[in-house]
Design a protein around this motif. Structure first.
Motif: not given
Length: 182
Positions: A73-83
């Motif tokens: 599995g994989c997944g991420g988080w972001s501090y950028r505006a792209t949803l």
């Protein structure tokens, strides 16, 4: 004689060398796990909207879960505006930096290999991403859920804030924008 060791689940932040494995997992997950929720045409078209955003890897915010070295599995988080959206869906991307004091962190590109569903892998990846975002000062998280992913996100405390119908390849793909306090 020693007994065989149980499967070991490990997590680590992705690097560029992981790209082929991540792309393969995403392709398989989209094709298999969306099939119960979308028509075959919608599943095929959803590849235009979903997939890998390599900015997450460049930012060091994309997590891999492996079992005995196999990508589960994989997944991420972001501090950028792209949803949501991948490298190929440029119209959906916005690299602007979010303000943790007012903006929710983005939970992005969550995928589980079909051979490893219902084992807590997505829940673990989601939890680690939420923890990493909170450590950077974010107090909320937001994501764009597929219909197949929504039950997991609800179980993890996310609430729906908007139904979204994305148009691609002449078809409508349903999504649900969801949020959670961290």
């Amino acid at each position: 004689m020693t007994s065989p060791q149980p499967s070991e689940l490990t997590t680590r932040w992705a690097c560029a060398e992981d790209l082929p494995r991540i792309r393969d997992l995403m392709q398989t997950a989209i094709d298999t796990l969306q099939a119960s929720w979308l028509t075959p045409e919608q599943v095929a078209a959803s590849h235009h909207l979903m997939g890998l955003d390599t900015q997450l890897i460049a930012d060091g915010t994309y997590l891999l879960a492996e079992i005995d070295g196999q990508l589960a599995g994989c997944g991420g988080w972001s501090y950028r505006a792209t949803l949501y959206g991948g490298d190929h869906s440029a119209a959906l991307r916005d690299p602007a930096t979010l303000d943790p004091a007012r903006d929710p962190a983005r939970i992005r590109a969550m995928y589980t290999h079909p051979d490893f569903t219902r084992r807590g892998i997505a829940r673990l990846v989601l939890q680690r991403c939420e923890e990493a975002a909170a450590a950077k000062g974010f107090t909320q998280a937001e994501l764009m859920a597929t219909l197949s992913g929504e039950p997991l996100y609800r179980a993890c405390g996310y609430v729906a804030v908007e139904d979204v119908e994305a148009e691609t390849a002449g078809l409508t793909i349903p999504f649900r924008r969801m949020r959670k306090a961290l």
